[in-house]
Scaffold this active site. Structure first.
Site, PDB file in Angstrom:
ATOM      1  N   HIS A   1      -0.777 -44.274  16.508  1.00  0.00           N
ATOM      2  CA  HIS A   1      -0.050 -43.830  17.701  1.00  0.00           C
ATOM      3  C   HIS A   1      -0.336 -44.734  18.902  1.00  0.00           C
ATOM      4  O   HIS A   1      -1.388 -45.368  18.978  1.00  0.00           O
ATOM      5  CB  HIS A   1      -0.313 -42.346  18.017  1.00  0.00           C
ATOM      6  CG  HIS A   1      -1.652 -42.024  18.580  1.00  0.00           C
ATOM      7  ND1 HIS A   1      -2.260 -40.805  18.393  1.00  0.00           N
ATOM      8  CD2 HIS A   1      -2.537 -42.744  19.320  1.00  0.00           C
ATOM      9  CE1 HIS A   1      -3.420 -40.803  19.005  1.00  0.00           C
ATOM     10  NE2 HIS A   1      -3.618 -41.971  19.584  1.00  0.00           N
TER      11      HIS A   1
ATOM     12  N   GLU B   1       3.111 -39.920  18.411  1.00  0.00           N
ATOM     13  CA  GLU B   1       2.567 -39.773  17.073  1.00  0.00           C
ATOM     14  C   GLU B   1       3.555 -40.326  16.037  1.00  0.00           C
ATOM     15  O   GLU B   1       4.713 -40.595  16.364  1.00  0.00           O
ATOM     16  CB  GLU B   1       2.307 -38.283  16.798  1.00  0.00           C
ATOM     17  CG  GLU B   1       1.352 -37.621  17.801  1.00  0.00           C
ATOM     18  CD  GLU B   1      -0.123 -37.989  17.583  1.00  0.00           C
ATOM     19  OE1 GLU B   1      -0.404 -39.000  16.907  1.00  0.00           O
ATOM     20  OE2 GLU B   1      -0.993 -37.266  18.107  1.00  0.00           O
TER      21      GLU B   1
ATOM     22  N   ASP C   1      -0.349 -41.099  29.993  1.00  0.00           N
ATOM     23  CA  ASP C   1      -0.279 -39.722  29.503  1.00  0.00           C
ATOM     24  C   ASP C   1      -1.304 -38.816  30.185  1.00  0.00           C
ATOM     25  O   ASP C   1      -2.191 -39.279  30.906  1.00  0.00           O
ATOM     26  CB  ASP C   1      -0.461 -39.680  27.982  1.00  0.00           C
ATOM     27  CG  ASP C   1      -1.587 -40.594  27.482  1.00  0.00           C
ATOM     28  OD1 ASP C   1      -2.478 -40.941  28.279  1.00  0.00           O
ATOM     29  OD2 ASP C   1      -1.563 -40.951  26.308  1.00  0.00           O
TER      30      ASP C   1
ATOM     31  N   ASN D   1      -4.024 -43.156  13.520  1.00  0.00           N
ATOM     32  CA  ASN D   1      -2.763 -43.009  12.788  1.00  0.00           C
ATOM     33  C   ASN D   1      -1.686 -43.946  13.336  1.00  0.00           C
ATOM     34  O   ASN D   1      -0.511 -43.799  13.008  1.00  0.00           O
ATOM     35  CB  ASN D   1      -2.287 -41.548  12.837  1.00  0.00           C
ATOM     36  CG  ASN D   1      -2.026 -41.072  14.264  1.00  0.00           C
ATOM     37  OD1 ASN D   1      -2.120 -41.851  15.217  1.00  0.00           O
ATOM     38  ND2 ASN D   1      -1.692 -39.799  14.414  1.00  0.00           N
TER      39      ASN D   1
HETATM   40  P1  PGA Z   1      -9.594 -44.223  21.834  1.00  0.00           P
HETATM   41  O1  PGA Z   1      -8.119 -43.666  21.722  1.00  0.00           O
HETATM   42  O2  PGA Z   1      -9.508 -45.412  22.743  1.00  0.00           O
HETATM   43  O3  PGA Z   1     -10.402 -43.126  22.428  1.00  0.00           O
HETATM   44  O4  PGA Z   1     -10.007 -44.623  20.469  1.00  0.00           O
HETATM   45  C1  PGA Z   1      -7.079 -44.565  21.603  1.00  0.00           C
HETATM   46  C2  PGA Z   1      -5.801 -43.810  21.363  1.00  0.00           C
HETATM   47  O5  PGA Z   1      -5.843 -42.714  20.773  1.00  0.00           O
HETATM   48  O6  PGA Z   1      -4.744 -44.315  21.755  1.00  0.00           O
END
Ligand code: PGA
Length: 237
Positions: free
Chosen positions: A130, A135, A62, A128
């Site tokens: 995701h 999401e 992404d 959450n």
């Molecule tokens: P993070 O994000 O590794 O910064 O915790 C993970 C994600 O949101 O997929």
């Protein structure tokens, strides 16, 4: 799902590195890569290793819409700093967050993934549930698309920006369908704030409310989680 519980992110980085090493030895040539806080210990291990990715391809999950590749908050920039400067790949693709035609950029990215099937996909997970920027509620058969970020994700990512207002409000993201098409998937999760999402992903029902739960249906997933992220699991692993 195979679940590997480690003491802390440092140990997770070593376990993650071993998965990369084994994948490479087993012939993987296209790696799906992730950004964020989570994969940093694995990337550190890769940077300090003698593994050679110069004949491999990478495809990132992404990118924020509106950030140029040289913006230090962009995922292009993150990948250069955390991996590619030390370990160049033959080709590395990240969605173009500056594309003037977003639909065409999503199509281009899907075409790329279809032409170069992902052998090994690295994932983090959001609080959450995701995966990438898919999401809760995202379709399980989705491919690349523009996503409006939820407040939970904006809040979580604000720590990387000067203030919350600077967090982009949308991103281009590979879809869950494309992620599930990867031959092998490795998800890393560290810290207590991931414990609910990890428990729901591994032991809960498969539901779009927890996007990562679909991984239960993938034939080759390894979860590398530390004790804090594993603290809400009911079963022993
Ligand atoms: P993070 O994000 O590794 O910064 O915790 C993970 C994600 O949101 O997929």
């Amino acid at each position: 799902m195979k679940v590997i519980i480690v003491n802390d992110p440092q140990e997770g980085g070593k376990a993650g590195f071993k998965q990369f090493k084994d994948a490479l030895a087993n012939g993987a040539r296209c790696f799906g890569l992730a950004t964020g806080g989570t994969p940093q210990t694995t990337y550190e291990q890769l940077r300090n290793s003698d593994l050679d990715f110069s004949s491999c391809r990478s495809i990132n999950l992404d990118e924020y819409v509106g950030l140029a590749p040289d913006n230090d908050q962009s995922y292009h920039y993150f990948m250069q700093q955390n991996l590619f400067n030390a370990k160049p790949f033959a080709h590395s693709d990240v969605p173009n967050g500056l594309a003037s035609d977003i639909a065409a950029e999503c199509q281009r990215y899907d075409q790329l993934i279809r032409e170069h099937p992902i052998d090994f996909q690295l994932l983090g997970i959001g609080r959450n549930g995701h995966i990438a920027f898919n999401e809760p509620g995202s379709p399980v058969d989705g491919w690349t698309h523009e996503v409006k970020l939820t407040q939970s994700t904006i809040d979580a990512n604000a720590r990387f920006f000067a203030n919350e207002d600077e967090v982009p409000r949308s991103a281009l993201s590979m879809g869950i369908g494309a992620i599930m098409a990867g031959k092998k998937i490795m998800l890393e999760a560290y810290g207590e704030n991931k414990a609910d999402a990890v428990a729901a992903t591994i032991e809960g029902p498969v539901t779009p409310d927890v996007p990562a739960s679909i991984l239960q249906k993938h034939p080759d997933v390894v979860m590398i989680i530390d004790k804090a992220a594993a603290s809400k699991l009911q079963k022993q692993y």
